[in-house]
Design a protein around this motif. Structure first.
Motif, PDB file in Angstrom:
ATOM      1  N   PRO A   1      12.001  -7.473  11.203  1.00 33.73           N
ATOM      2  CA  PRO A   1      11.649  -6.180  11.790  1.00 33.73           C
ATOM      3  C   PRO A   1      12.320  -5.045  11.038  1.00 33.73           C
ATOM      4  CG  PRO A   1      12.473  -7.721  13.440  1.00 33.73           C
ATOM      5  CD  PRO A   1      12.739  -8.335  12.119  1.00 33.73           C
ATOM      6  N   LYS A   2      11.910  -3.886  11.309  1.00 34.80           N
ATOM      7  CA  LYS A   2      12.011  -2.847  10.290  1.00 34.80           C
ATOM      8  C   LYS A   2      13.391  -2.431   9.812  1.00 34.80           C
ATOM      9  CE  LYS A   2       8.235  -1.882  12.928  1.00 34.80           C
ATOM     10  NZ  LYS A   2       7.659  -1.318  14.047  1.00 34.80           N
ATOM     11  N   ALA A   3      14.267  -2.115  10.715  1.00 32.83           N
ATOM     12  CA  ALA A   3      15.446  -1.362  10.299  1.00 32.83           C
ATOM     13  C   ALA A   3      16.683  -2.006  10.868  1.00 32.83           C
ATOM     14  CB  ALA A   3      15.308   0.061  10.798  1.00 32.83           C
ATOM     15  N   PRO A   4      17.875  -1.428  10.565  1.00 32.46           N
ATOM     16  CA  PRO A   4      19.115  -1.974  11.159  1.00 32.46           C
ATOM     17  C   PRO A   4      19.002  -2.138  12.667  1.00 32.46           C
ATOM     18  CG  PRO A   4      19.668  -0.277   9.595  1.00 32.46           C
ATOM     19  CD  PRO A   4      18.183  -0.392   9.585  1.00 32.46           C
ATOM     20  N   ALA A   5      18.390  -1.157  13.306  1.00 31.73           N
ATOM     21  CA  ALA A   5      18.246  -1.267  14.755  1.00 31.73           C
ATOM     22  C   ALA A   5      17.459  -2.506  15.112  1.00 31.73           C
ATOM     23  CB  ALA A   5      17.546  -0.017  15.294  1.00 31.73           C
TER      24      ALA A   5
ATOM     25  N   MET B   1       1.840   2.678  19.094  1.00 24.67           N
ATOM     26  CA  MET B   1       0.790   2.018  18.332  1.00 24.67           C
ATOM     27  C   MET B   1       0.531   2.812  17.067  1.00 24.67           C
ATOM     28  SD  MET B   1      -2.337   0.565  20.615  1.00 24.67           S
ATOM     29  CE  MET B   1      -3.015   2.165  20.906  1.00 24.67           C
ATOM     30  N   PRO B   2       0.128   2.157  15.994  1.00 22.16           N
ATOM     31  CA  PRO B   2      -0.250   2.912  14.802  1.00 22.16           C
ATOM     32  C   PRO B   2      -1.465   3.796  15.105  1.00 22.16           C
ATOM     33  CG  PRO B   2      -0.019   0.579  14.292  1.00 22.16           C
ATOM     34  CD  PRO B   2       0.087   0.715  15.774  1.00 22.16           C
ATOM     35  N   LEU B   3      -1.605   4.857  14.346  1.00 25.74           N
ATOM     36  CA  LEU B   3      -2.708   5.783  14.592  1.00 25.74           C
ATOM     37  C   LEU B   3      -4.050   5.143  14.318  1.00 25.74           C
ATOM     38  CD1 LEU B   3      -1.088   9.048  13.318  1.00 25.74           C
ATOM     39  CD2 LEU B   3      -1.732   8.497  15.657  1.00 25.74           C
ATOM     40  N   PHE B   4      -4.074   4.141  13.477  1.00 24.02           N
ATOM     41  CA  PHE B   4      -5.321   3.413  13.231  1.00 24.02           C
ATOM     42  C   PHE B   4      -5.790   2.778  14.534  1.00 24.02           C
ATOM     43  CE2 PHE B   4      -8.628   1.590  10.997  1.00 24.02           C
ATOM     44  CZ  PHE B   4      -8.627   0.209  10.964  1.00 24.02           C
ATOM     45  N   CYS B   5      -4.852   2.239  15.303  1.00 23.09           N
ATOM     46  CA  CYS B   5      -5.208   1.637  16.587  1.00 23.09           C
ATOM     47  C   CYS B   5      -5.687   2.694  17.572  1.00 23.09           C
ATOM     48  CB  CYS B   5      -4.020   0.879  17.183  1.00 23.09           C
ATOM     49  SG  CYS B   5      -3.556  -0.550  16.219  1.00 23.09           S
TER      50      CYS B   5
ATOM     51  N   ILE C   1      -2.500   5.987   6.134  1.00 23.78           N
ATOM     52  CA  ILE C   1      -2.224   6.008   4.693  1.00 23.78           C
ATOM     53  C   ILE C   1      -1.247   7.128   4.325  1.00 23.78           C
ATOM     54  CG2 ILE C   1      -3.245   6.518   2.445  1.00 23.78           C
ATOM     55  CD1 ILE C   1      -5.652   4.941   3.227  1.00 23.78           C
ATOM     56  N   ILE C   2      -1.488   8.306   4.877  1.00 22.82           N
ATOM     57  CA  ILE C   2      -0.725   9.460   4.402  1.00 22.82           C
ATOM     58  C   ILE C   2       0.782   9.313   4.593  1.00 22.82           C
ATOM     59  CG2 ILE C   2      -0.310  11.913   4.878  1.00 22.82           C
ATOM     60  CD1 ILE C   2      -3.193  12.426   4.697  1.00 22.82           C
ATOM     61  N   PRO C   3       1.272   8.863   5.742  1.00 23.76           N
ATOM     62  CA  PRO C   3       2.735   8.757   5.850  1.00 23.76           C
ATOM     63  C   PRO C   3       3.322   7.792   4.839  1.00 23.76           C
ATOM     64  CG  PRO C   3       1.674   8.386   7.977  1.00 23.76           C
ATOM     65  CD  PRO C   3       0.604   8.453   6.966  1.00 23.76           C
ATOM     66  N   VAL C   4       2.621   6.672   4.616  1.00 24.53           N
ATOM     67  CA  VAL C   4       3.153   5.667   3.705  1.00 24.53           C
ATOM     68  C   VAL C   4       3.297   6.235   2.300  1.00 24.53           C
ATOM     69  CG1 VAL C   4       2.682   3.449   2.619  1.00 24.53           C
ATOM     70  CG2 VAL C   4       2.128   3.803   5.020  1.00 24.53           C
ATOM     71  N   PHE C   5       2.280   6.920   1.847  1.00 28.39           N
ATOM     72  CA  PHE C   5       2.307   7.398   0.470  1.00 28.39           C
ATOM     73  C   PHE C   5       2.963   8.761   0.337  1.00 28.39           C
ATOM     74  CE2 PHE C   5       0.110   4.017  -1.606  1.00 28.39           C
ATOM     75  CZ  PHE C   5      -0.599   3.415  -0.582  1.00 28.39           C
ATOM     76  N   SER C   6       3.477   9.269   1.452  1.00 31.93           N
ATOM     77  CA  SER C   6       4.338  10.446   1.384  1.00 31.93           C
ATOM     78  C   SER C   6       5.773  10.050   1.677  1.00 31.93           C
ATOM     79  CB  SER C   6       3.901  11.508   2.398  1.00 31.93           C
ATOM     80  OG  SER C   6       2.530  11.725   2.338  1.00 31.93           O
ATOM     81  N   ARG C   7       5.976   8.784   1.968  1.00 28.27           N
ATOM     82  CA  ARG C   7       7.283   8.240   2.328  1.00 28.27           C
ATOM     83  C   ARG C   7       7.892   9.086   3.436  1.00 28.27           C
ATOM     84  NH1 ARG C   7       6.444   3.887   1.504  1.00 28.27           N
ATOM     85  NH2 ARG C   7       8.626   3.228   1.558  1.00 28.27           N
TER      86      ARG C   7
ATOM     87  N   GLY D   1       8.969   3.765  16.331  1.00 28.95           N
ATOM     88  CA  GLY D   1       7.597   4.167  16.113  1.00 28.95           C
ATOM     89  C   GLY D   1       7.014   3.528  14.866  1.00 28.95           C
ATOM     90  N   PRO D   2       5.688   3.597  14.734  1.00 28.58           N
ATOM     91  CA  PRO D   2       5.041   2.896  13.618  1.00 28.58           C
ATOM     92  C   PRO D   2       5.287   3.505  12.254  1.00 28.58           C
ATOM     93  CG  PRO D   2       3.456   4.175  14.858  1.00 28.58           C
ATOM     94  CD  PRO D   2       4.729   4.264  15.615  1.00 28.58           C
ATOM     95  N   TYR D   3       5.787   4.740  12.208  1.00 26.24           N
ATOM     96  CA  TYR D   3       5.987   5.360  10.894  1.00 26.24           C
ATOM     97  C   TYR D   3       7.452   5.695  10.668  1.00 26.24           C
ATOM     98  CZ  TYR D   3       1.059   5.678  11.712  1.00 26.24           C
ATOM     99  OH  TYR D   3      -0.234   5.358  12.027  1.00 26.24           O
ATOM    100  N   ASP D   4       8.312   4.969  11.392  1.00 31.65           N
ATOM    101  CA  ASP D   4       9.738   5.187  11.219  1.00 31.65           C
ATOM    102  C   ASP D   4      10.304   4.133  10.303  1.00 31.65           C
ATOM    103  OD1 ASP D   4      10.138   6.077  14.699  1.00 31.65           O
ATOM    104  OD2 ASP D   4       9.863   7.331  12.919  1.00 31.65           O
ATOM    105  N   GLY D   5      11.255   4.525   9.509  1.00 30.08           N
ATOM    106  CA  GLY D   5      12.011   3.512   8.764  1.00 30.08           C
ATOM    107  C   GLY D   5      11.676   3.386   7.304  1.00 30.08           C
ATOM    108  N   TYR D   6      11.027   4.390   6.725  1.00 28.37           N
ATOM    109  CA  TYR D   6      10.757   4.268   5.288  1.00 28.37           C
ATOM    110  C   TYR D   6      12.047   4.206   4.500  1.00 28.37           C
ATOM    111  CZ  TYR D   6       5.953   5.373   6.429  1.00 28.37           C
ATOM    112  OH  TYR D   6       4.702   5.344   6.962  1.00 28.37           O
ATOM    113  N   GLU D   7      13.079   4.881   5.025  1.00 34.01           N
ATOM    114  CA  GLU D   7      14.333   4.933   4.277  1.00 34.01           C
ATOM    115  C   GLU D   7      14.992   3.562   4.189  1.00 34.01           C
ATOM    116  OE1 GLU D   7      13.557   6.582   6.959  1.00 34.01           O
ATOM    117  OE2 GLU D   7      14.852   5.932   8.576  1.00 34.01           O
TER     118      GLU D   7
END
Lengths: 185, 315, 560
Positions: free
Chosen positions: A21-25, C203-207, C279-285, C535-541
């Motif tokens: 799963p995604k992150a440290p959390a 949920m992801p925005l696609f859903c 797509i946009i969040p992923v490719f904008s990191r 959330g579905p678009y959290d954690g790119y870092e």
């Protein structure tokens, strides 16, 4: 018991399939997961394998209005509320009475639209009884009622817009018809 | 332990294996592909409750689509009746209200037995379940039989949609009209004879006026309402059926026909469920199919609850 | 109790395509025809839809070639009518309406929910089989006596023409049920099969987009069903519902038809919004901006879409009052749509933009869809519509939104999820070149049509005034450019199936759940749904690019 062992094996196989799963959390959550059933945070999903045995021993006729089962996040025991027989028969009685009523009302002349309105009102009452009791909506999730009312709303929308529109060019159609019947004579 | 829980257990059951599904009616018969942890629990569901709830939501959505599906025909009905009420008044004399009422009662009873069957399945009362399903099917057959007689009658009397509309009887010759409006029936009879005489009779008859004295309210009004005389009639100067009277029968056959198709569909579903009930598949953990079929059946009943007054009880 | 395995196990999932996955799990044609696996069903849909797209595109090329010169170029006028009708009917009913939901949605949506399958797998298979049957009926009319009524089947022509309207209409009727069942399935899946921790607003925005689309599918499609049935019965039994000589009303058909067909265009575009939103969040990191607004706006568009059908009928004779209401509500729809576009743009602001092929399509979408959407507003103004109705302006508008919107997003989603579905990376350079061809082709084909339409060129016309010829020729040139772009795409995508680089689980560094299983996924998806805590678009870092596998992996606690 099966439940305690389940999370281990499945957590591992999750990890094996690369499902970190995604992150440290989330890694925290993964550490926590083996202790609890991974489905625990969501109390809508029952812990899976501990209760529902096969339905092969249904205890026939036992507890008149109660089903078995621990899936009881519903109002009654069992998967859903069971209708009592007296209620079913009473609703049928009411429906029959309303049917007789709707037929006998036609004997009276209530004006060109009056009869239609009365008939529709009685039909809607009957429909309401069927939906609420026979179709169980009274005891069901509210969302189903919302869905049903939405459908009715859309039907009303569809009918009313088409109706208002039709009046607009009825004269054209009538003129066309009178012309064509005149021509065929 | 790993085996019994993390693997899907493949216990192929008879029936439902790889067969294409009944459209929308029963999604929870055996998966055939392997179950979760009990018979009748599909592998992608975690609990019986989840499976049941999913199916319930699914069938309600399907019923929504059915409501919208019939709405098109109700719209056509509404639009036509608003613009041409006389056609509807004219045509309803040809329908047999008693048969319609009988069918209504038959369907209501079948709704009761369907709802009761759900209860029986929940309580695993197999005998009663079978009985109620059988009665439901029997009522459905009765409905279709009465319908058949009605249709046959209409065919015989030439009351067909579109260009095939050639009624063998004039409306004022019908018993239903005569009983309701005896004076008007007599008056119409006389009018039509005179009109015929004017068209084909002797020179003297051609000259004779159509009516000799001022007609009374009871004589005229039902004829006007039914579009037999006046601007909406095919013979504005005489007496005949209203223009485009066949539209009613088009709508009638389409609506009752579509409804009848749904009744037949319901019979097929109930027959299949009967077979499964006899095999003892339903119990407190798994009665979804009966519940969903009953919901569908109630919808069929609902449509008829509206069709009956709209088609048969026009005044 | 086992502690999680070392990060080495976690980050290096075995995902070579020689492993057992859903594509290799069962063998044989029958295992595909009777599969209950949503991924296989999605793949079958994908290739069927692409084949239909090729056929519809072929007819489009014929139409455009014919329009190179006024008068006859390659076909006669009757054939021309059949060509544009079939182009429209195939594209609308066989490609765009099923397109993103049935093909991409089926493969990806349950994975995004960490579920094992959709709620009703057999119903899903039935949907696909119905698509095939509907397609057969529709295409049979091609063979018998191709229908020439225009895809809108307006009465009274459709009830009186001698062409094979009944098979085509019946095909569309069956396709309607395919669509309904897919929608029903998706709604129940999203209500009941979400994993623990994933409440609706995670949920992801696609859903979300698929959910809104499914609501429209379920509520609107039955109406076209009954309409087509009524038209068929009218044709065969002459019951007199739409035929004025029999007391019927031809405009009633238009009401019935557009009550579905307007929401249908939202069935076409809302899933496209969902793809772009993923797509946009992923490719904008960068995390999506305004997640809740985008999610709710999908529902708003779905709802408002039901209230505007009359804007297709401004000149049909409907009342001015009705027209005014429809016009006003049509303006309203611009608002939730614009909310989405602005939120996507804001997402990109201060993000790190990666111009991979999916992102190129997403950016193309923003440009092309905005033009298409704005021109819709022109048409919503009643007084303007009186001049522009049934001209090429309308044609340009809907091609900008359908081709430039839905198809572009479909291409973007196809490229985005291709590695996940098939375990192979396609050639990125060719991808970018093809995207360039498609974008150029789109604009060169359809922008001149705005000008043609505003100057008075009517739609569906075989012949035209010589003054329109240069713009028509430019438009045809664009059409061929488009064709090159799509053919190139087909080439490198198919080639990648055999020769593409093996795809890692997460080539793009996305954070939605479908990237947490191998590429391609195992047939069972997940043994247990992954726990969802953000959330579905959290954690790119927390994802870093690993050169060795060519994809993203979670950042290790101790930098190695």
């Amino acid at each position: 018991m099966a439940n305690e062992e389940t999370p281990k094996t499945e957590a591992t196989s999750d990890l094996e399939s690369g499902a970190d799963p995604k992150a440290p959390a989330a890694v925290e959550a993964a550490k926590v997961a083996p202790e609890h059933d991974a489905t625990a945070p969501n109390d809508k999903l029952e812990p899976t394998r501990q209760d529902e045995g096969p339905d092969s021993d249904p205890a026939p006729g036992a507890d008149d209005d109660h089903g078995h089962g621990h899936g009881a996040d519903d109002h009654d025991h069992g998967l859903a509320h069971t209708m009592p027989v007296w209620m079913l028969v009473a609703v049928l009685g009411a429906l029959m009475v309303l049917t007789v009523l709707t037929v006998s009302v036609t004997r009276f002349d209530l004006g060109s639209e009056g009869n239609l309105v009365v008939a529709m009102v009685i039909a809607t009452v009957k429909a309401g009884l069927v939906v609420t009791f026979f179709m169980h909506l009274y005891w069901d999730k509210k969302f189903h009622l919302v869905l049903f009312l939405t459908a009715v709303l859309f039907v009303i929308l569809f009918l009313s817009m088409s109706l208002t529109d039709r009046g607009e060019y009825q004269t054209n159609i009538d003129w066309y018809q009178s012309v064509s019947t005149a021509n065929t004579k | 332990m790993t085996q019994s829980t993390s693997e899907s257990v493949t216990k192929p059951k008879a029936g439902g294996h790889g067969t294409p599904p009944q459209a929308g009616h029963d999604e929870h018969a055996d998966h055939g592909h392997g179950h979760g942890d009990g018979p009748h629990l599909a592998h992608h569901f975690d609990t019986y409750q989840q499976q049941f709830d999913a199916g319930k939501l699914g069938i309600w959505l399907f019923l929504l689509t059915e409501v919208l599906f019939f709405s098109g025909l109700f719209c056509a009905y509404t639009v036509y009746r608003a613009q041409h009420p006389e056609v509807f008044v004219y045509a309803h004399y040809f329908l047999n209200t008693n048969m319609g009422a009988l069918n209504t009662c038959v369907l209501l009873i079948s709704s009761l037995t369907a709802a009761w069957a759900v209860r029986n399945a929940q309580l695993a009362q197999k005998g009663l379940l079978i009985f109620n399903i059988v009665i439901t099917i029997a009522c459905a057959f009765t409905f279709m039989t009465v319908k058949y007689f009605e249709y046959a009658h209409k065919f015989h009397d030439g009351l067909l949609p579109g260009p095939n509309f050639h009624p063998t009887e004039q409306v004022w010759e019908l018993d239903s009209f005569k009983q309701k409006h005896p004076e008007a029936a007599e008056f119409a009879e006389m009018l039509s004879k005179r009109a015929e005489a004017r068209a084909k009779g002797t020179a003297a008859e051609k000259e004779a006026p159509l009516i000799t004295q001022r007609p009374t309210e009871e004589q005229i009004e039902p004829l006007m309402k039914a579009g037999l005389i006046g601007p909406n009639s095919e013979e504005p100067m005489g007496i005949s059926r209203p223009r485009n009277a066949h539209v009613f029968f088009s709508i009638y056959f389409f609506m009752t026909g579509l409804h009848g198709i749904h009744v037949i569909g319901g019979i097929i579903v109930w027959a299949w469920l009967l077979k499964r009930a006899v095999r003892g598949e339903f119990g407190p953990k798994y009665f979804g199919p009966i519940d969903y079929a009953a919901l569908y059946w109630h919808l069929v009943d609902l449509v008829w609850i509206y069709l009956f007054p709209l088609l048969y009880l026009i005044h | 109790m086992a502690s999680p395995s070392t990060t080495a196990d976690v980050v290096a999932p075995r995902s070579t395509s020689s492993d057992d996955n859903y594509l290799t799990h069962d063998k044989g044609v029958l295992s595909w025809i009777f599969t209950l696996d949503h991924k296989r069903i999605g793949v079958m849909y994908l290739f069927s839809v692409l084949a239909a797209f090729a056929l519809g595109g072929f007819f489009a090329l014929i139409v455009r070639t014919e329009l190179l010169t006024p008068g006859r170029t390659i076909i006669d006028h009757d054939t021309y009518n059949k060509m544009f009708t079939l182009h429209g009917a195939i594209m609308v009913f066989l490609v765009i309406i099923p397109g993103i939901p049935a093909a991409l949605g089926n493969i990806i949506m349950p994975l995004q929910l960490g579920a094992k399958d959709v709620a009703f797998p057999r119903l899903n298979l039935a949907s696909y089989h119905l698509w095939i049957v509907g397609a057969c009926f529709m295409l049979s009319s091609l063979v018998i006596n191709a229908v020439d009524t225009g895809w809108t089947f307006y009465t009274p022509y459709s009830t009186t023409t001698s062409t094979a309207v009944v098979p085509a209409a019946f095909g569309a009727f069956i396709l309607g049920f395919s669509s309904i069942f897919t929608g029903l399935n998706f709604i129940v899946t999203m209500h009941k099969l979400r994993p623990p921790g994933m409440h609706f607003f995670r949920m992801p925005l696609f859903c979300w987009a698929l959910y809104s689309t499914a609501l429209i599918q379920v509520l609107a499609t039955p109406v076209i069903g009954i309409t087509l049935l009524m038209m068929i019965v009218e044709r065969t039994l002459h019951i007199g519902i739409f035929d004025p000589t029999l007391g019927g009303d031809p405009v009633l058909f238009q009401h019935f038809f557009w009550f579905y067909s307007h929401p249908a265009v939202y069935i076409m575009i809302v899933p496209a919004f969902g793809v772009i939103g993923d797509i946009i969040p992923v490719f904008s990191r960068k995390r999506i901006f305004g997640y809740k607004f985008i999610a709710i706006s999908s529902l708003a568009i779905a709802f408002l879409g039901f209230l505007v059908w009359g804007h297709h009928m401004f000149v049909s004779g409907q009342s001015v009052l009705a027209g005014t209401i429809f016009s006003a509500i049509t303006f309203l729809i611009a608002i939730p749509t614009a909310i989405k576009v602005f939120n996507w743009l804001t997402t990109m602001y201060k993000g790190v933009i990666h111009l991979d092929t999916p992102m190129l399509y997403a950016l193309a979408f923003l440009w092309v869809f905005t033009i298409g959407g704005l021109t819709g507003i022109f048409l919503a103004v009643m007084s303007v519509d009186v001049h522009l109705h049934d001209t090429y302006f309308v044609v340009a508008h809907f091609h900008y939104v359908m081709m430039g919107g839905a198809i572009t997003a479909f291409m973007g989603g196809l490229h985005y999820w291709w590695p996940k579905a098939f375990g192979r990376m396609y050639d990125e350079k060719l991808g970018r070149i093809a995207a360039g061809f498609v974008f150029t082709g789109l604009n060169v084909t359809f922008f001149p049509q705005f000008i043609l339409g505003s100057r008075g060129m009517p739609r569906r016309y075989y012949n035209y005034l010589p003054e329109f010829q240069p713009l028509h020729q430019l438009s045809t040139l664009g059409a061929y450019t488009l064709a090159v772009g799509f053919l190139l795409t087909a080439y490198y995508l198919f080639r990648s199936l055999k020769h593409g680089r093996i795809a890692p689980a997460n080539p793009w560094g996305a954070t939605t759940l479908e990237w947490q299983c191998s590429s391609p996924p195992p047939y069972y998806n997940f043994h247990k749904p992954p726990a969802v805590t953000q959330g579905p678009y959290d954690g790119y870092e927390n994802l870093v690019y690993d050169e060795k596998i060519g994809g993203y992996v979670p950042r290790k606690a101790n930098p190695a």
